[in-house]
Design an enzyme around this catalytic site. Sequence first.
Site, PDB file in Angstrom:
ATOM      1  N   LYS A  90       3.946   5.988   9.893  1.00  8.32           N
ATOM      2  CA  LYS A  90       3.243   5.763  11.474  1.00  8.32           C
ATOM      3  C   LYS A  90       2.922   7.023  12.736  1.00  8.32           C
ATOM      4  O   LYS A  90       3.267   7.457  13.231  1.00  8.32           O
ATOM      5  CB  LYS A  90       3.243   4.526  11.803  1.00  8.32           C
ATOM      6  CG  LYS A  90       1.961   3.586  11.795  1.00  8.32           C
ATOM      7  CD  LYS A  90       2.622   3.007  10.388  1.00  8.32           C
ATOM      8  CE  LYS A  90       2.543   1.461  10.039  1.00  8.32           C
ATOM      9  NZ  LYS A  90       3.050   1.201   8.713  1.00  8.32           N
ATOM     10  N   ASP A 105      11.454  -3.148  14.018  1.00  6.27           N
ATOM     11  CA  ASP A 105      10.751  -2.823  13.507  1.00  6.27           C
ATOM     12  C   ASP A 105      10.588  -1.576  14.581  1.00  6.27           C
ATOM     13  O   ASP A 105       9.263  -1.848  15.486  1.00  6.27           O
ATOM     14  CB  ASP A 105       9.414  -3.670  13.020  1.00  6.27           C
ATOM     15  CG  ASP A 105       8.660  -3.548  12.312  1.00  6.27           C
ATOM     16  OD1 ASP A 105       8.111  -1.695  12.286  1.00  6.27           O
ATOM     17  OD2 ASP A 105       7.525  -4.209  12.043  1.00  6.27           O
ATOM     18  N   TYR A 150      17.952  16.265  -6.997  1.00  6.32           N
ATOM     19  CA  TYR A 150      18.235  14.748  -7.496  1.00  6.32           C
ATOM     20  C   TYR A 150      19.306  14.101  -7.012  1.00  6.32           C
ATOM     21  O   TYR A 150      18.690  12.890  -5.732  1.00  6.32           O
ATOM     22  CB  TYR A 150      18.394  14.258  -9.045  1.00  6.32           C
ATOM     23  CG  TYR A 150      18.539  12.343  -9.154  1.00  6.32           C
ATOM     24  CD1 TYR A 150      17.289  12.301  -9.581  1.00  6.32           C
ATOM     25  CD2 TYR A 150      19.462  11.976  -8.890  1.00  6.32           C
ATOM     26  CE1 TYR A 150      16.888  10.045  -9.880  1.00  6.32           C
ATOM     27  CE2 TYR A 150      19.217  10.405  -8.828  1.00  6.32           C
ATOM     28  CZ  TYR A 150      17.683   9.862  -9.709  1.00  6.32           C
ATOM     29  OH  TYR A 150      17.870   8.660  -9.298  1.00  6.32           O
ATOM     30  N   PHE A 201       4.449  -9.845  11.382  1.00  7.19           N
ATOM     31  CA  PHE A 201       3.383  -8.645  10.453  1.00  7.19           C
ATOM     32  C   PHE A 201       3.881  -9.351   8.810  1.00  7.19           C
ATOM     33  O   PHE A 201       4.589 -10.139   8.287  1.00  7.19           O
ATOM     34  CB  PHE A 201       4.118  -7.578  10.536  1.00  7.19           C
ATOM     35  CG  PHE A 201       3.029  -6.228  10.202  1.00  7.19           C
ATOM     36  CD1 PHE A 201       1.778  -6.430  11.023  1.00  7.19           C
ATOM     37  CD2 PHE A 201       3.767  -6.197   9.197  1.00  7.19           C
ATOM     38  CE1 PHE A 201       0.918  -5.311  10.107  1.00  7.19           C
ATOM     39  CE2 PHE A 201       2.327  -5.136   8.557  1.00  7.19           C
ATOM     40  CZ  PHE A 201       1.635  -5.000   9.084  1.00  7.19           C
ATOM     41  N   THR A 202       1.929  -9.075   8.221  1.00  9.56           N
ATOM     42  CA  THR A 202       2.242  -9.656   7.013  1.00  9.56           C
ATOM     43  C   THR A 202       2.862  -9.202   6.002  1.00  9.56           C
ATOM     44  O   THR A 202       3.826 -10.222   5.576  1.00  9.56           O
ATOM     45  CB  THR A 202       1.068  -8.775   6.264  1.00  9.56           C
ATOM     46  OG1 THR A 202       0.733  -7.332   6.396  1.00  9.56           O
ATOM     47  CG2 THR A 202       0.227  -9.141   7.589  1.00  9.56           C
ATOM     48  N   PHE A 219      -5.559 -10.579   1.991  1.00 12.74           N
ATOM     49  CA  PHE A 219      -6.527  -9.387   2.644  1.00 12.74           C
ATOM     50  C   PHE A 219      -6.499  -8.374   2.078  1.00 12.74           C
ATOM     51  O   PHE A 219      -8.059  -7.672   1.893  1.00 12.74           O
ATOM     52  CB  PHE A 219      -5.771  -9.393   4.052  1.00 12.74           C
ATOM     53  CG  PHE A 219      -4.673  -8.911   4.287  1.00 12.74           C
ATOM     54  CD1 PHE A 219      -3.282  -9.972   4.321  1.00 12.74           C
ATOM     55  CD2 PHE A 219      -4.700  -7.541   4.519  1.00 12.74           C
ATOM     56  CE1 PHE A 219      -1.756  -9.155   4.335  1.00 12.74           C
ATOM     57  CE2 PHE A 219      -2.850  -7.243   3.960  1.00 12.74           C
ATOM     58  CZ  PHE A 219      -1.757  -7.831   4.093  1.00 12.74           C
ATOM     59  N   ARG A 259      -7.867  -8.968  10.723  1.00  9.41           N
ATOM     60  CA  ARG A 259      -6.582  -9.213  11.207  1.00  9.41           C
ATOM     61  C   ARG A 259      -6.902 -10.911  12.061  1.00  9.41           C
ATOM     62  O   ARG A 259      -6.995 -11.280  13.017  1.00  9.41           O
ATOM     63  CB  ARG A 259      -5.999  -8.525  12.238  1.00  9.41           C
ATOM     64  CG  ARG A 259      -5.579  -6.766  11.664  1.00  9.41           C
ATOM     65  CD  ARG A 259      -4.354  -6.911  11.366  1.00  9.41           C
ATOM     66  NE  ARG A 259      -4.473  -6.959   9.613  1.00  9.41           N
ATOM     67  CZ  ARG A 259      -3.736  -7.232   8.648  1.00  9.41           C
ATOM     68  NH1 ARG A 259      -2.626  -6.119   8.911  1.00  9.41           N
ATOM     69  NH2 ARG A 259      -3.453  -7.311   7.283  1.00  9.41           N
TER      70      ARG A 259
END
Length: 470
Positions: free
Chosen positions: A271, A228, A85, A137-138, A462, A395
Amino acid sequence: MSKDKYETMGQQFGRRSWAEPWKVKMVEPIKMISQAERKKAAEEAGYNTFLLRSEDVYIDLLTDSGTSAMSDRQWAGIMLGDEAYAGSRNFYHLETAVQEYYGYQFIVPTHQGRGAEHLISQALIEEGDYIPGNMYFTTTRLHQELAGGTFVDVIIDEAHAPQDQHPFKGNVDLQKLQSLIDKVGADKIPYVSLAGTVNMAGGQPVSMANVRALRELCNQHGIRIYLDATRMYENAFFIQEREEGYAGKSIAQILKEFCSYTDGAWMSAKKDNLVNIGGWLAVNHEEVAEKARNMVVVYEGLHTYGGMAGRDMEALAIGIAEGVNDDQVAARVGQVRYLGDLLLAWNIPIVEPIGGHAIFLDAKRFYPHIPQDQFPAQTLAAELYMDSGVRSMERGIVSAGRDPETGGHRYPALELTRLTIPRRVYTQAHMDVVAESIKAIFDAREQTKGLEMVYEPEYLRFFQARFKKL
Ligand code: P61
């Protein structure tokens, strides 16, 4: 055709072929359902590709997020998970990898990118603040808004023009940023939200010169910069390729220099870092790290796992080092370009220059007869799926959502359908199938009609919105 007329795809594009720096060890079967079944599946999914079952998809280009193939080393790392943990050894491997490759000091793991966005937004933004950034970005913008901030787009104008050939369309327009500082005051700007390769602009990079100049401007006003870093490896590749003085440097060297101009970063490790789940926040200021560590235990998990299993952190630590390899990034971007070059050769409208992670079809030029409030990019994604089982993502106006002030649709300049290439998953033959399907729906474009939205959720519409054919 005589035999010497046959050319490899590389020769057809006037170059020697490149190949991926890996070979396949395990495969996952895929199947193609019939066109009648695809039409039914599309209708049942409300013409929203997010609502399709993946079993009904032939080639899945919805996203490159969490869909990449892990290596044999990463899978071996999964077996080395320390599922304690607290204080799992895999956390320390992850911490060391982020420090070594990105250069930040304090690391807080999260379950994925938006977990880190939540922490940084809540830690730094106060009600009434403004957060300038190189295009929204969303999830990033939503977390900034939920923390009481207002996002302000300060990307260069070229980013909103799909055919503009600027080599660094992700750059911040320093004049726009200066105007915002003059208007609202530096104390209302907790940080600049800088994305390395701008997803919504078509995977477009930021130059080293731009981030350096941004650092200078921010220093004058005491404003921090948070990055980011989700697709920073790809950003570094474009710097290596296009910016003077960087051709001889490795992706790893370029990455480290770029990050050194920022105060910290959030990451969707799904990514560039080549894992199916995971994320992290990394910062250089101790007081920000402390706030994030205090909050991570409320929303994600203990500060030494943040929502990931020990095995996930091990695969991530290995993926960080694998993903930054020069041949890996070159082959990855090379595959995206291969698909894009085929489409350009057939005069199919896409965002140029071709970006890092995806091809973005320009739905405004693809379907000039469909008005934006009849959702041309959503229509295109649905048509492509029905033609061949290829899944893509809207998009455009649906993704842009509603203006919180007026309640009306936001009408973004870019109305795009994204074909996102997972890393190390599909072959050149898959890309050919995709390109041919796009050609088929392009040839039938004049008969295609738009869509009407019949269900709209409150947040990030979306993902779950439903449509009917007009
Ligand atoms: C994608 F339709 N991207 O591109 P999380 N920053 C950046 C991202 O690209 C990103 C996140 C932060 C996704 C998944 C996705 O509107 C959508 O790990 C530059 O997904 O939480 C994610 O990282 C968030 C798809 C996200 C979407 C939001 O496909």
